[in-house]
Design an enzyme around this catalytic site. Structure first.
Site, PDB file in Angstrom:
ATOM      1  N   HIS A  81      38.104  43.572  30.197  1.00  0.00           N
ATOM      2  CA  HIS A  81      38.408  44.040  28.961  1.00  0.00           C
ATOM      3  C   HIS A  81      39.708  43.405  28.317  1.00  0.00           C
ATOM      4  O   HIS A  81      40.666  44.133  27.908  1.00  0.00           O
ATOM      5  CB  HIS A  81      38.275  45.407  28.603  1.00  0.00           C
ATOM      6  CG  HIS A  81      37.063  46.089  29.333  1.00  0.00           C
ATOM      7  ND1 HIS A  81      36.573  45.918  30.611  1.00  0.00           N
ATOM      8  CD2 HIS A  81      35.978  46.724  28.641  1.00  0.00           C
ATOM      9  CE1 HIS A  81      35.518  46.711  30.782  1.00  0.00           C
ATOM     10  NE2 HIS A  81      35.231  47.177  29.739  1.00  0.00           N
ATOM     11  N   ASP A 114      35.818  50.660  21.482  1.00  0.00           N
ATOM     12  CA  ASP A 114      36.835  51.410  21.835  1.00  0.00           C
ATOM     13  C   ASP A 114      38.140  51.407  21.076  1.00  0.00           C
ATOM     14  O   ASP A 114      38.944  52.394  21.410  1.00  0.00           O
ATOM     15  CB  ASP A 114      37.378  50.787  23.214  1.00  0.00           C
ATOM     16  CG  ASP A 114      36.308  51.184  24.385  1.00  0.00           C
ATOM     17  OD1 ASP A 114      35.470  51.953  24.083  1.00  0.00           O
ATOM     18  OD2 ASP A 114      36.367  50.818  25.763  1.00  0.00           O
ATOM     19  N   PHE A 144      45.863  48.589  30.465  1.00  0.00           N
ATOM     20  CA  PHE A 144      46.678  49.268  31.328  1.00  0.00           C
ATOM     21  C   PHE A 144      47.223  48.833  32.352  1.00  0.00           C
ATOM     22  O   PHE A 144      47.968  49.484  33.225  1.00  0.00           O
ATOM     23  CB  PHE A 144      45.590  50.187  32.060  1.00  0.00           C
ATOM     24  CG  PHE A 144      44.690  51.043  31.023  1.00  0.00           C
ATOM     25  CD1 PHE A 144      45.130  52.083  30.032  1.00  0.00           C
ATOM     26  CD2 PHE A 144      43.408  51.283  31.320  1.00  0.00           C
ATOM     27  CE1 PHE A 144      44.350  52.734  29.241  1.00  0.00           C
ATOM     28  CE2 PHE A 144      42.383  51.963  30.383  1.00  0.00           C
ATOM     29  CZ  PHE A 144      42.950  52.680  29.366  1.00  0.00           C
ATOM     30  N   ARG A 160      35.250  41.284  28.458  1.00  0.00           N
ATOM     31  CA  ARG A 160      34.155  42.285  28.707  1.00  0.00           C
ATOM     32  C   ARG A 160      32.892  41.551  28.274  1.00  0.00           C
ATOM     33  O   ARG A 160      31.786  41.884  28.939  1.00  0.00           O
ATOM     34  CB  ARG A 160      34.593  43.416  27.806  1.00  0.00           C
ATOM     35  CG  ARG A 160      33.553  44.381  27.725  1.00  0.00           C
ATOM     36  CD  ARG A 160      33.692  45.310  26.444  1.00  0.00           C
ATOM     37  NE  ARG A 160      32.425  46.436  26.573  1.00  0.00           N
ATOM     38  CZ  ARG A 160      32.246  47.345  25.726  1.00  0.00           C
ATOM     39  NH1 ARG A 160      32.950  47.041  24.497  1.00  0.00           N
ATOM     40  NH2 ARG A 160      31.277  48.063  25.592  1.00  0.00           N
ATOM     41  N   GLU A 165      47.114  53.757  37.581  1.00  0.00           N
ATOM     42  CA  GLU A 165      47.548  52.446  37.714  1.00  0.00           C
ATOM     43  C   GLU A 165      48.762  52.238  38.419  1.00  0.00           C
ATOM     44  O   GLU A 165      48.992  51.166  39.281  1.00  0.00           O
ATOM     45  CB  GLU A 165      47.377  51.629  36.467  1.00  0.00           C
ATOM     46  CG  GLU A 165      46.054  51.424  35.958  1.00  0.00           C
ATOM     47  CD  GLU A 165      45.509  52.502  34.941  1.00  0.00           C
ATOM     48  OE1 GLU A 165      46.171  53.767  34.823  1.00  0.00           O
ATOM     49  OE2 GLU A 165      44.141  52.459  34.715  1.00  0.00           O
TER      50      GLU A 165
END
Length: 259
Positions: free
Chosen positions: A57, A65, A33, A115, A7
């Site tokens: 997400h 997750d 991220f 998501r 990223e």
């Protein structure tokens, strides 16, 4: 370009493309991220260049997750960057309008997208999605002066509508405000802000599956939030939302508590 899980490099290369000219670069990754890409995002905001960050997400809706991948403080952290415009749209139409804002805006823009599947809201009965460009707008209103205002973003907007319908059935006048972008709302004049969030209505509930930091600006000392001041958990999205109070019934309870 496939950057891989890099990223920081992605954000830096996007900045280079924007500075070179001729293209509007965008990059996509999970919202969690954004922490890895924060330095180039900050530099894009400092330089005032046009880059678009598509973050997906965006909440505990990531589900299985688990808490490592479920963003909590990231929205607050992005909103804290001067010059960065953050949008968290609540349905497909708001998302389309948010993209329209992103490609026409003068500086960097971050889109926070959910998501899980969301209902597409019936705009023949609700406020126009084009109001996304104003940052916040009255999505559904009461017949008279509202007793309570529910303010929501992203995947929680449809939840606020469900809660409003329950409150309406109990004879409580409620207004639902969709607030996809704090920054765009702050650019509006005082007359518009007052029309959306009248100072006379102090019973306000902000609903966002993220940190409550900053929401006191809009709910005031007499309002409350349905937010998260802790990390998430590993479970199906629906289970996690229920566990942490993101239900229409809890929002109704919080609203009635203020009244």
């Amino acid at each position: 370009m496939h950057f891989g899980i890099r990223e920081h490099a992605m954000g830096s290369i996007m900045n280079g493309i924007s500075l070179y000219g001729g293209l509007i670069p965008f990059g996509a990754t999970f919202l969690i991220f954004s922490d890895y890409m924060r330095p180039p995002i900050r530099l894009a905001a400092l330089m005032g260049i046009k880059t678009i960050y598509v973050f997906t997400h965006d909440s505990i809706g990531v589900g299985e997750d688990g808490p490592t991948h479920q963003p909590i403080e990231q929205l607050a952290a992005l909103r804290a960057i001067p010059g960065l415009t953050v949008l968290r749209p609540g349905d497909a139409n708001e998302t389309a309008e948010a993209w329209r804002v992103a490609v026409s805006h003068h500086g960097p823009v971050a889109l926070a997208l959910t998501r899980q599947a969301l209902p597409t809201l019936d705009r023949t009965k609700l406020g126009a999605a084009s109001n996304t460009a104003k940052g916040a707008y009255v999505l559904q209103d009461s017949e008279g002066v509202p007793q309570v205002i529910l303010i929501a973003t992203g995947s929680e907007v449809s939840l606020a509508l469900d809660a409003a319908n329950k409150l309406h059935q109990e004879g409580i006048a409620v207004r639902v405000v969709s607030m996809p972008s704090w920054e765009l709302f702050e650019e509006q004049n005082e007359e518009y802000k007052e029309a959306v969030l009248p100072k006379s209505v102090t019973a306000r509930v902000a609903i966002e599956a993220a940190s409550p930091m900053g929401w006191e600006r809009y709910v005031g000392l007499q309002g409350t939030t349905v937010t998260l001041n802790h990390f998430g958990a590993s479970a199906p999205a629906k289970t996690v939302f229920q566990k942490f109070g993101f239900t229409a019934d809890n929002i109704v309870e919080q609203a009635k508590g203020l009244l």
